[in-house]
Write an enzyme that holds these catalytic residues in place. Structure first.
Site, short mmCIF file in Angstrom:
data_model
loop_
_atom_site.label_atom_id
_atom_site.label_comp_id
_atom_site.label_asym_id
_atom_site.label_seq_id
_atom_site.Cartn_x
_atom_site.Cartn_y
_atom_site.Cartn_z
N ASN A 31 0.88 -1.16 0.00
CA ASN A 31 0.00 0.00 0.00
C ASN A 31 0.92 1.22 0.00
OD1 ASN A 31 -1.77 2.07 0.46
ND2 ASN A 31 -2.38 1.42 2.51
N GLU B 160 -6.72 4.85 7.81
CA GLU B 160 -6.46 6.27 7.52
C GLU B 160 -7.66 6.91 6.82
OE1 GLU B 160 -2.78 5.53 5.51
OE2 GLU B 160 -1.91 4.89 7.41
N GLY C 293 5.15 1.15 4.59
CA GLY C 293 6.50 1.68 4.41
C GLY C 293 7.45 0.73 3.68
N GLU D 232 -5.40 -4.79 10.46
CA GLU D 232 -4.37 -3.78 10.68
C GLU D 232 -4.65 -3.05 11.99
OE1 GLU D 232 -2.41 -2.62 6.65
OE2 GLU D 232 -3.96 -1.19 7.16
N SER E 227 3.43 -2.17 10.25
CA SER E 227 4.88 -2.28 10.48
C SER E 227 5.42 -3.67 10.14
CB SER E 227 5.25 -1.88 11.91
OG SER E 227 4.90 -0.52 12.14
N LYS F 269 0.20 4.22 -0.21
CA LYS F 269 -0.40 5.42 0.41
C LYS F 269 -0.12 6.64 -0.48
CE LYS F 269 -0.11 3.11 4.82
NZ LYS F 269 -0.02 3.21 6.27
P1 13P Z 1 3.12 0.31 7.60
O1 13P Z 1 3.62 -0.99 7.02
O2 13P Z 1 3.89 1.51 7.09
O3 13P Z 1 3.02 0.26 9.09
O4 13P Z 1 1.63 0.52 7.05
C1 13P Z 1 0.73 -0.53 7.17
C2 13P Z 1 -0.48 -0.17 6.42
O5 13P Z 1 -1.23 0.70 6.81
C3 13P Z 1 -0.75 -0.88 5.17
O6 13P Z 1 -2.01 -0.60 4.70
#
Ligand code: 13P
Length: 250
Positions: free
Chosen positions: A9, A96, A234, A166, A212, A11
């Site tokens: 993802n 989010e 990330g 998540e 994470s 984002k």
């Molecule tokens: P991170 O891997 O950056 O913590 O994000 C997880 C996430 O929200 C994937 O949709």
């Protein structure tokens, strides 16, 4: 249980001009993957992502969609538009979007039904906040989110849905749920689905962990019985790290 799917993802990261080369790099590093590999990108990156993924084993997903077919919805993107580009997956109800963009269990349900109707694979996100975990209501909350997301969806369609667990407190914080914490909730989600439908349907659903997940912790998480993949933020922006996670999904 379900088919293994590792999805990135992105984002609100990466530019359209960076997308083609990056997806090509992901495809090259994961050409012999034994699981499904997906890159979910911002809307404006999708056509370059689809172009780069053509002829590879990488699939492309969007990060959202609107639940109406068309009309006066300024700034929104429909399932038909995504299909027309060659998009195959769509993330729905990411925390989010629930937190900053007023996404609700009701819109998550409408979007999930629309994605299924149009032949997109929905990745439906559920998860609790730290307050909710500390109050001991994690599974109650997850049960509500899952039941509302799947309302009115047939067993045949439900089997096509990907659920991403998540925990909000683990997203972008470097704080991963322990493998046991993640497995406990993912097993709980499968039990909820078995209650809503039946065991075979519940087993067919891919249940991902996200929050994470990285090159160092993926193998332990993915070894758990009810964790069929990951939704990676990330670490999906670094092709080498993402490839380590894909390789861990066996
Ligand atoms: P991170 O891997 O950056 O913590 O994000 C997880 C996430 O929200 C994937 O949709």
């Amino acid at each position: 249980m379900g088919k293994y799917i590792i999805a990135g993802n992105w984002k609100m990261n990466k530019l359209p001009s960076e997308t083609y080369d990056f997806v090509k790099e992901v495809a090259a590093k994961n050409a012999s993957a034994s699981c499904e590999v997906v890159c979910c990108t911002p809307y404006v990156c999708l056509s370059e992502a689809v172009r780069a993924a053509k002829g590879t084993n990488v699939k492309i997903g969007a990060e959202n969609l609107h639940f109406e077919d068309k009309g006066a919805f300024t700034g929104e993107v429909s399932a038909d538009m995504l299909k027309d580009l060659g998009v195959e997956y769509v993330i729905i109800g990411h925390s989010e979007r629930r937190q900053y963009f007023a996404e609700t269990d009701e819109t998550v349900n409408l979007k999930t039904k629309k994605a299924l109707e149009k032949g997109l694979i929905p990745i439906v996100c559920v998860g609790e906040s730290l307050d909710e975990r500390e109050a001991g209501i994690t599974m109650d909350l997850i049960a509500i989110q899952v039941k509302k997301a799947f309302a009115g969806i047939s067993a045949a369609d439900a089997a096509k849905v990907v659920v991403a667990y998540e925990p909000i407190w683990a997203i972008g914080t470097g704080k991963t749920a322990t493998a046991d914490q993640a497995e406990e909730v993912c097993a709980g989600i499968r039990a909820i689905l078995a209650g809503l439908y039946d065991d075979a349907t519940a087993k067919a659903v891919t249940i991902q962990y996200g929050g994470s997940m990285n090159a160092a912790n993926a193998a332990e998480l993915l070894a758990k019985e009810n964790i069929d993949g990951g939704l990676i933020g990330g670490a999906s922006l670094k092709a080498d790290d993402f490839a380590v996670i894909v390789a861990a999904a066996k």
